[in-house]
Motif scaffolding. Structure first.
Motif, PDB file in Angstrom:
ATOM      1  N   ARG A  24     -35.274  10.913  17.227  1.00 46.79           N
ATOM      2  CA  ARG A  24     -34.615  10.087  16.289  1.00 46.79           C
ATOM      3  C   ARG A  24     -33.534   9.313  16.742  1.00 46.79           C
ATOM      4  NH1 ARG A  24     -32.214  14.330  11.873  1.00 46.79           N
ATOM      5  NH2 ARG A  24     -34.377  15.028  12.020  1.00 46.79           N
ATOM      6  N   PRO A  25     -33.156   8.136  16.192  1.00 46.31           N
ATOM      7  CA  PRO A  25     -31.964   7.259  16.721  1.00 46.31           C
ATOM      8  C   PRO A  25     -30.683   8.273  17.043  1.00 46.31           C
ATOM      9  CG  PRO A  25     -33.011   6.158  14.948  1.00 46.31           C
ATOM     10  CD  PRO A  25     -33.592   7.372  14.901  1.00 46.31           C
ATOM     11  N   ILE A  26     -29.928   8.008  18.002  1.00 44.95           N
ATOM     12  CA  ILE A  26     -28.764   8.741  17.995  1.00 44.95           C
ATOM     13  C   ILE A  26     -27.479   8.127  17.308  1.00 44.95           C
ATOM     14  CG2 ILE A  26     -27.219   9.630  19.972  1.00 44.95           C
ATOM     15  CD1 ILE A  26     -29.223   9.018  21.883  1.00 44.95           C
ATOM     16  N   ALA A  27     -26.774   8.898  16.576  1.00 44.26           N
ATOM     17  CA  ALA A  27     -25.689   8.629  15.761  1.00 44.26           C
ATOM     18  C   ALA A  27     -24.534   9.455  16.235  1.00 44.26           C
ATOM     19  CB  ALA A  27     -26.085   8.532  14.116  1.00 44.26           C
ATOM     20  N   PRO A  28     -23.726   8.916  16.980  1.00 41.70           N
ATOM     21  CA  PRO A  28     -22.747   9.650  17.600  1.00 41.70           C
ATOM     22  C   PRO A  28     -21.313   9.546  16.871  1.00 41.70           C
ATOM     23  CG  PRO A  28     -22.783   7.737  18.743  1.00 41.70           C
ATOM     24  CD  PRO A  28     -23.740   7.506  17.873  1.00 41.70           C
ATOM     25  N   THR A  59     -25.552   6.062  11.329  1.00 37.89           N
ATOM     26  CA  THR A  59     -25.582   7.423  10.518  1.00 37.89           C
ATOM     27  C   THR A  59     -27.100   8.010  10.715  1.00 37.89           C
ATOM     28  OG1 THR A  59     -26.083   6.279   8.477  1.00 37.89           O
ATOM     29  CG2 THR A  59     -23.948   6.959   8.956  1.00 37.89           C
ATOM     30  N   ASP A  60     -27.091   9.228  10.664  1.00 34.05           N
ATOM     31  CA  ASP A  60     -28.362   9.999  10.697  1.00 34.05           C
ATOM     32  C   ASP A  60     -28.607  10.170   9.163  1.00 34.05           C
ATOM     33  OD1 ASP A  60     -30.611  11.645  12.080  1.00 34.05           O
ATOM     34  OD2 ASP A  60     -29.752  12.882  10.568  1.00 34.05           O
ATOM     35  N   PRO A  61     -29.984  10.174   8.580  1.00 36.90           N
ATOM     36  CA  PRO A  61     -29.978  10.229   7.450  1.00 36.90           C
ATOM     37  C   PRO A  61     -29.968  11.705   6.898  1.00 36.90           C
ATOM     38  CG  PRO A  61     -31.946   9.599   8.160  1.00 36.90           C
ATOM     39  CD  PRO A  61     -31.027   9.386   9.246  1.00 36.90           C
ATOM     40  N   GLU A  62     -30.191  12.609   7.625  1.00 42.06           N
ATOM     41  CA  GLU A  62     -30.231  13.826   7.315  1.00 42.06           C
ATOM     42  C   GLU A  62     -28.776  14.708   7.662  1.00 42.06           C
ATOM     43  OE1 GLU A  62     -32.689  18.106   8.593  1.00 42.06           O
ATOM     44  OE2 GLU A  62     -33.315  15.915   9.338  1.00 42.06           O
ATOM     45  N   LEU A  63     -28.254  14.244   8.772  1.00 36.71           N
ATOM     46  CA  LEU A  63     -27.117  15.241   9.406  1.00 36.71           C
ATOM     47  C   LEU A  63     -25.838  14.160   9.282  1.00 36.71           C
ATOM     48  CD1 LEU A  63     -28.644  16.563  12.434  1.00 36.71           C
ATOM     49  CD2 LEU A  63     -28.442  17.669  10.295  1.00 36.71           C
ATOM     50  N   GLY A  64     -25.993  12.824   8.999  1.00 34.18           N
ATOM     51  CA  GLY A  64     -24.757  11.995   9.106  1.00 34.18           C
ATOM     52  C   GLY A  64     -24.656  11.597  10.413  1.00 34.18           C
ATOM     53  N   SER A  65     -23.981  12.652  11.144  1.00 37.81           N
ATOM     54  CA  SER A  65     -23.886  12.113  12.704  1.00 37.81           C
ATOM     55  C   SER A  65     -24.701  13.373  13.549  1.00 37.81           C
ATOM     56  CB  SER A  65     -22.464  12.236  13.259  1.00 37.81           C
ATOM     57  OG  SER A  65     -21.731  11.205  12.663  1.00 37.81           O
ATOM     58  N   ASN A  66     -25.593  12.930  14.451  1.00 38.53           N
ATOM     59  CA  ASN A  66     -26.231  14.149  15.170  1.00 38.53           C
ATOM     60  C   ASN A  66     -26.205  14.180  16.492  1.00 38.53           C
ATOM     61  OD1 ASN A  66     -27.444  11.577  16.628  1.00 38.53           O
ATOM     62  ND2 ASN A  66     -29.090  11.490  15.054  1.00 38.53           N
ATOM     63  N   ALA A 119     -30.132  17.194  17.280  1.00 36.17           N
ATOM     64  CA  ALA A 119     -28.940  17.077  17.143  1.00 36.17           C
ATOM     65  C   ALA A 119     -28.144  17.827  18.617  1.00 36.17           C
ATOM     66  CB  ALA A 119     -28.102  17.860  16.094  1.00 36.17           C
ATOM     67  N   ALA A 120     -27.086  17.224  18.995  1.00 30.99           N
ATOM     68  CA  ALA A 120     -26.513  17.688  20.277  1.00 30.99           C
ATOM     69  C   ALA A 120     -24.770  17.909  19.720  1.00 30.99           C
ATOM     70  CB  ALA A 120     -26.797  16.859  21.402  1.00 30.99           C
ATOM     71  N   PHE A 121     -24.393  18.957  20.450  1.00 30.05           N
ATOM     72  CA  PHE A 121     -22.940  19.140  20.197  1.00 30.05           C
ATOM     73  C   PHE A 121     -22.200  19.278  21.518  1.00 30.05           C
ATOM     74  CE2 PHE A 121     -25.330  20.711  16.619  1.00 30.05           C
ATOM     75  CZ  PHE A 121     -24.868  20.238  15.672  1.00 30.05           C
ATOM     76  N   VAL A 122     -21.301  18.485  21.738  1.00 28.22           N
ATOM     77  CA  VAL A 122     -20.529  18.481  23.193  1.00 28.22           C
ATOM     78  C   VAL A 122     -19.091  19.023  22.932  1.00 28.22           C
ATOM     79  CG1 VAL A 122     -20.086  17.184  25.292  1.00 28.22           C
ATOM     80  CG2 VAL A 122     -22.016  16.594  24.204  1.00 28.22           C
ATOM     81  N   PHE A 123     -18.775  20.106  23.745  1.00 27.53           N
ATOM     82  CA  PHE A 123     -17.511  20.517  23.586  1.00 27.53           C
ATOM     83  C   PHE A 123     -16.563  20.297  24.821  1.00 27.53           C
ATOM     84  CE2 PHE A 123     -20.056  22.980  20.485  1.00 27.53           C
ATOM     85  CZ  PHE A 123     -19.553  22.593  19.273  1.00 27.53           C
TER      86      PHE A 123
END
Length: 208
Positions: A24-28, A59-66, A119-123
């Motif tokens: 899906r498109p990336i919405a950071p 924005t991501d329609p499901e998550l807002g930001s993915n 979705a991806a999460f970077v810490f």
């Protein structure tokens, strides 16, 4: 680069093969930085997405930001982030492990029913060593490492980035750029767990 080199890039810790790309498109969205650093991070993600022909979105329609990128000083700060525990399973023991390992970075992915990255999460824990890395290099490195799911040894010995000797600019190594461009070939699946996928990737590399 050989087919074995490509396969090694996506070999998991247990020796199995695992690949996924965004479906899906990336919405950071970026937390913990000033506005100018925010633009650098989003610019790096957009540059890598453009390289592979993938779309960005506000924005991501499901998550807002993915794609969520967190900058902070200490791992314990994550425990105070609202609702993060719902998105990252077993957050408390994860933070404890990362603290014990004195880790500076961690990435987590969620996948859709087709196996594509959802979705991806970077810490990123910004200790003194991390603060010495130029913002552009740090952002580009994270963009590269979240555009597909690399194996744990992919960049253990060599960074995906290189420095241009003439200008000092940080760039993506050509062979890595070729791999991720091939990974987004429309004829290839969004996810694969068979090493024959590495052969198909290798056949599409453009190293010229």
């Amino acid at each position: 680069m050989t087919p074995e080199d490509v396969e090694q890039l996506f070999t998991r810790q247990d020796g199995s093969y695992g690949f996924a790309r965004w479906g899906r498109p990336i919405a950071p969205i970026v937390f913990g930085v000033e506005d100018e650093s925010l633009a650098v991070v989003k610019g790096a993600v957009e540059a890598v997405a453009t390289l592979v022909g993938h779309q960005m979105a506000e924005t991501d329609p499901e998550l807002g930001s993915n794609l969520m990128v967190f900058f902070f000083r200490e791992w314990d700060e994550l425990l105070a982030v609202p609702d993060l525990g719902r998105m990252i399973p077993d957050l408390d023991p994860l933070v404890a492990r990362l603290k014990a390992a004195d880790a500076t970075q961690y990435r987590a992915f969620r996948f859709d029913d087709a196996g594509a990255i959802q979705a991806a999460f970077v810490f990123l824990r910004m200790n003194e060593a991390m603060l010495e890395i130029p913002a552009e290099a740090l952002a580009l490195g994270e963009a590269v490492q979240t555009i597909v799911t690399w194996g744990p040894k992919a960049f253990a010995d060599q960074s995906p980035l290189a420095k241009m000797p003439e200008t000092g600019a940080t760039v993506l190594r050509p062979e890595i750029a070729a791999v991720i461009a091939a990974a987004y070939d429309r004829m290839l699946p969004v996810a694969a767990d068979d090493e024959s996928h590495a052969l198909r990737l290798f056949a599409r590399l453009r190293l010229d």
